[in-house]
Design a protein around this motif. Structure first.
Motif, PDB file in Angstrom:
ATOM      1  N   ASN A 221      -1.801   3.513  -2.352  1.00 10.62           N
ATOM      2  CA  ASN A 221      -2.554   3.144  -2.708  1.00 10.62           C
ATOM      3  C   ASN A 221      -3.291   1.999  -1.161  1.00 10.62           C
ATOM      4  O   ASN A 221      -2.885   0.819  -1.294  1.00 10.62           O
ATOM      5  N   ASP A 222      -4.165   3.158  -0.355  1.00 11.37           N
ATOM      6  CA  ASP A 222      -4.018   1.932   0.411  1.00 11.37           C
ATOM      7  C   ASP A 222      -5.281   0.969   0.787  1.00 11.37           C
ATOM      8  O   ASP A 222      -5.352  -0.340   1.485  1.00 11.37           O
ATOM      9  N   TYR A 223      -6.128   0.421  -0.829  1.00 13.63           N
ATOM     10  CA  TYR A 223      -6.579   0.011  -0.904  1.00 13.63           C
ATOM     11  C   TYR A 223      -6.145  -1.378  -0.827  1.00 13.63           C
ATOM     12  O   TYR A 223      -6.704  -2.222  -0.524  1.00 13.63           O
TER      13      TYR A 223
ATOM     14  N   SER B 184       0.533  -1.377  -0.032  1.00 14.91           N
ATOM     15  CA  SER B 184       0.080   0.017  -0.609  1.00 14.91           C
ATOM     16  C   SER B 184       1.019   1.367  -0.335  1.00 14.91           C
ATOM     17  O   SER B 184       0.643   2.495  -0.167  1.00 14.91           O
TER      18      SER B 184
ATOM     19  N   GLN C 163      -3.658  -2.375   0.836  1.00 18.66           N
ATOM     20  CA  GLN C 163      -3.892  -3.043   2.309  1.00 18.66           C
ATOM     21  C   GLN C 163      -5.260  -3.754   2.452  1.00 18.66           C
ATOM     22  O   GLN C 163      -5.539  -4.635   3.596  1.00 18.66           O
ATOM     23  N   GLU C 164      -6.771  -2.797   3.091  1.00 19.66           N
ATOM     24  CA  GLU C 164      -7.814  -3.115   2.649  1.00 19.66           C
ATOM     25  C   GLU C 164      -8.108  -4.609   1.843  1.00 19.66           C
ATOM     26  O   GLU C 164      -8.569  -5.085   2.513  1.00 19.66           O
ATOM     27  N   VAL C 165      -7.618  -4.713   0.754  1.00 16.86           N
ATOM     28  CA  VAL C 165      -8.118  -6.328  -0.093  1.00 16.86           C
ATOM     29  C   VAL C 165      -7.716  -6.831   0.744  1.00 16.86           C
ATOM     30  O   VAL C 165      -8.110  -8.068   0.862  1.00 16.86           O
TER      31      VAL C 165
ATOM     32  N   LYS D  13      -8.352  -8.236   4.390  1.00 13.99           N
ATOM     33  CA  LYS D  13      -9.914  -9.359   3.750  1.00 13.99           C
ATOM     34  C   LYS D  13     -10.336 -10.760   4.420  1.00 13.99           C
ATOM     35  O   LYS D  13     -10.697 -11.241   5.078  1.00 13.99           O
TER      36      LYS D  13
END
Length: 293
Positions: A229-231, A224, A233-235, A238
């Motif tokens: 792109n912090d997205y 990330s 890390q979220e993906v 999960k």
């Protein structure tokens, strides 16, 4: 008649009467025959072959607990290439995070190299990567630079951070430390560490301190930052959260870090007597920012 015996490694020998030798060698032949018959009976018993549960080809989990519904539909597009240097003991662990990480990334973007020792002749690919100026190794220490600072400085100088290779050591903290210290190849890349104050969500496995992260979490934060792109890390987190949630629902317990147990008087194991280990435990209790080195 007498027989001569020599003790290995010495020039001395002693003589034993042949009758004694016969006594030592023979024993009760009837009891030996009974033992052989007993083993024969055991060998004749039918062997039940345990079939392994069918495994998902993508996430490498048993199909009944497949994590694919929590993985991205398409692999994440990243320019960074991860090299996971994995201790052999990790291969046999049931709750591994590296297969999940690899399933989230495009082919060739997460390469796993298993072993304790790596040499230039036997591991030419890793040697070439370690000598590449774009390669970073994620390992905390006094010589390590904060990854976010490195990216910001690079962007300020060149206008772009560019594509990187990142080496991550996969194992327990003691295994990772041993592998880092004993492999000179791993000392060649620029050493970086994560400065974000995160608590591990991998609560079904004990960590030394509250800020120690699993391999998947380290990779998620690293990507990330490098990909800005912090997205990502979220993906990546999960499926880890889904794994922990499933295990907790089926009897697993929340594992607090060793630091948490010590600070709250919940550590129930015998305290060490080694001075270095005692000093280490004292740091765990008093230093809020300590991370295993």
């Amino acid at each position: 008649m007498e027989t001569s015996f020599s003790r290995r490694g010495s020039g001395n020998s002693r003589t034993i009467p042949s009758a004694d030798v016969d006594f030592l060698n023979c024993g009760d032949t009837s009891s030996q025959d009974d033992d052989i018959d007993g083993f024969g009976d055991l060998a004749a018993l039918p062997v039940e072959v345990c079939e392994r549960r069918p495994t998902c080809s993508r996430c490498k989990r048993p199909q009944k607990v497949c994590l694919c519904p929590f993985l991205p539909v398409h692999p994440l597009e990243v320019s960074t290439c991860l090299y996971i240097v994995q201790h052999p003991a990790e291969e046999s662990r049931v709750l591994r995070t590296v297969p999940v990480l690899a399933a989230c990334l495009p082919p060739g973007k997460c390469k796993v190299l298993v072993g304790r020792r790596f040499h230039e002749n036997r591991n030419p690919e890793l040697a070439a990567v370690c000598r590449d100026s774009r390669t970073l190794i994620l390992y905390p220490g006094p010589e390590a630079q904060n990854l976010e600072d490195l990216v910001q400085n690079t962007e300020a100088q060149d206008g772009s951070a560019g594509a990187h290779n990142v080496i991550i050591i996969d194992g327990t903290w003691s295994q990772a430390k041993d592998m880092f210290l004993r492999n000179t190849l791993l000392h060649l890349p620029k050493q970086v560490q994560l400065s974000r104050a995160l608590s591990s969500q991998y609560v079904i496995r004990t960590q030394p301190t509250n800020i120690c992260l699993s391999t998947l979490e380290c990779a998620a934060v690293t990507l990330s930052i490098l990909e800005r792109n912090d997205y990502i890390q979220e993906v990546l987190l999960k499926p880890l959260n889904a794994l922990c949630s499933f295990q907790l629902q089926h009897g697993a317990q929340v594992h607090h870090s060793k630091e948490h147990l010590l600070r709250n008087g919940m550590y129930d194991k015998p305290m060490p007597t080694n001075k270095r280990k005692i000093k280490r435990i004292e740091k765990l209790i008093t230093d809020k920012n300590i991370c295993p080195r």
